[in-house]
Design a protein around this motif. Structure first.
Motif, PDB file in Angstrom:
ATOM      1  N   GLY A 220      -4.651   3.707   2.842  1.00  0.00           N
ATOM      2  CA  GLY A 220      -4.464   2.739   3.920  1.00  0.00           C
ATOM      3  C   GLY A 220      -3.390   1.748   3.511  1.00  0.00           C
ATOM      4  N   ILE A 221      -3.672   0.466   3.728  1.00  0.00           N
ATOM      5  CA  ILE A 221      -2.697  -0.588   3.424  1.00  0.00           C
ATOM      6  C   ILE A 221      -3.102  -1.306   2.135  1.00  0.00           C
ATOM      7  N   LEU A 222      -2.162  -1.357   1.197  1.00  0.00           N
ATOM      8  CA  LEU A 222      -2.343  -2.107  -0.045  1.00  0.00           C
ATOM      9  C   LEU A 222      -1.280  -3.197  -0.097  1.00  0.00           C
ATOM     10  N   LYS A 223      -1.627  -4.323  -0.728  1.00  0.00           N
ATOM     11  CA  LYS A 223      -0.690  -5.440  -0.796  1.00  0.00           C
ATOM     12  C   LYS A 223      -0.615  -6.017  -2.199  1.00  0.00           C
ATOM     13  N   GLY A 224       0.573  -6.514  -2.530  1.00  0.00           N
ATOM     14  CA  GLY A 224       0.776  -7.223  -3.791  1.00  0.00           C
ATOM     15  C   GLY A 224       0.397  -6.398  -5.002  1.00  0.00           C
ATOM     16  N   ASN A 225      -0.446  -6.959  -5.853  1.00  0.00           N
ATOM     17  CA  ASN A 225      -0.842  -6.338  -7.113  1.00  0.00           C
ATOM     18  C   ASN A 225      -1.572  -5.009  -6.913  1.00  0.00           C
ATOM     19  N   GLU A 226      -2.242  -4.830  -5.780  1.00  0.00           N
ATOM     20  CA  GLU A 226      -2.950  -3.572  -5.520  1.00  0.00           C
ATOM     21  C   GLU A 226      -2.005  -2.379  -5.600  1.00  0.00           C
ATOM     22  N   VAL A 227      -0.765  -2.579  -5.177  1.00  0.00           N
ATOM     23  CA  VAL A 227       0.208  -1.483  -5.147  1.00  0.00           C
ATOM     24  C   VAL A 227       0.447  -0.954  -6.568  1.00  0.00           C
ATOM     25  N   CYS A 228       0.774  -1.836  -7.471  1.00  0.00           N
ATOM     26  CA  CYS A 228       1.031  -1.404  -8.855  1.00  0.00           C
ATOM     27  C   CYS A 228      -0.226  -0.865  -9.514  1.00  0.00           C
ATOM     28  N   GLN A 229      -1.347  -1.478  -9.240  1.00  0.00           N
ATOM     29  CA  GLN A 229      -2.597  -1.008  -9.824  1.00  0.00           C
ATOM     30  C   GLN A 229      -2.924   0.405  -9.353  1.00  0.00           C
ATOM     31  N   MET A 230      -2.600   0.719  -8.094  1.00  0.00           N
ATOM     32  CA  MET A 230      -2.829   2.076  -7.574  1.00  0.00           C
ATOM     33  C   MET A 230      -2.019   3.092  -8.369  1.00  0.00           C
ATOM     34  N   TRP A 231      -0.724   2.819  -8.590  1.00  0.00           N
ATOM     35  CA  TRP A 231       0.106   3.758  -9.339  1.00  0.00           C
ATOM     36  C   TRP A 231      -0.407   3.904 -10.767  1.00  0.00           C
ATOM     37  N   LYS A 232      -0.794   2.789 -11.401  1.00  0.00           N
ATOM     38  CA  LYS A 232      -1.335   2.850 -12.759  1.00  0.00           C
ATOM     39  C   LYS A 232      -2.587   3.720 -12.798  1.00  0.00           C
TER      40      LYS A 232
END
Length: 159
Positions: free
Chosen positions: A39-51
């Motif tokens: 769905g929609i991720l914002k800010g720090n969530e984006v980098c944490q998802m890739w990690k």
């Protein structure tokens, strides 16, 4: 080659090398990411998802990208991820069309489009074939992805 094309290339080269930190360098601090699974991720969530995705792959993810295009504001690329889905240990080949918006030379908005039904068929087998096209199954996939990310963030910010 435009500076924003270079940013996209840096991003996917970092992904191909399982370097989430370098991927995150390509994002604006107020970045937004959208795809059918999270769905929609914002800010720090984006980098944490890739990690999280890189860690879960245990180095067994292959990334190929092509058709990189960008001007001063917008960009796009095609990419293919080949990996084993961690929950079922099934092989997945996910073909993605990415769209980018840029601000201050960084990605401010990243949208990945892919066929969630095709993905569900590969990730879940017969169950995905039968139910992957339904809103119910797609909502469940997104809820599980978001829950996994929430748990990952909590684990990595409290330890």
């Amino acid at each position: 080659m435009t500076p924003n094309e270079n940013t996209i290339i840096k991003f996917y080269n970092a992904f191909a090398n399982a370097n989430a930190s370098q991927m995150c360098e390509c994002y604006h601090e107020n970045a937004q990411f959208i795809d059918p699974a999270f769905g929609i991720l914002k800010g720090n969530e984006v980098c944490q998802m890739w990690k999280m995705l890189i860690e879960k792959s245990n180095g067994n993810i292959q990334i190929e990208f092509s058709d990189v295009k960008a001007d001063d504001y917008l960009g796009s690329a095609r990419w293919i991820a080949t990996y084993k889905f961690s929950k079922t240990n099934r092989n997945v080949v996910n073909s993605v069309q990415a769209h980018f918006h840029f601000k201050d030379g960084l990605i401010i908005k990243h949208t990945d489009d892919f066929d969630i039904w095709k993905w569900a068929q590969q990730a879940f087998g017969f169950k995905g074939l039968l139910l992957g096209w339904t809103g119910y199954m797609q909502k469940k996939i997104q809820q599980q992805a978001r829950f996994s990310l929430k748990m990952y963030i909590e684990k990595n910010t409290t330890s």
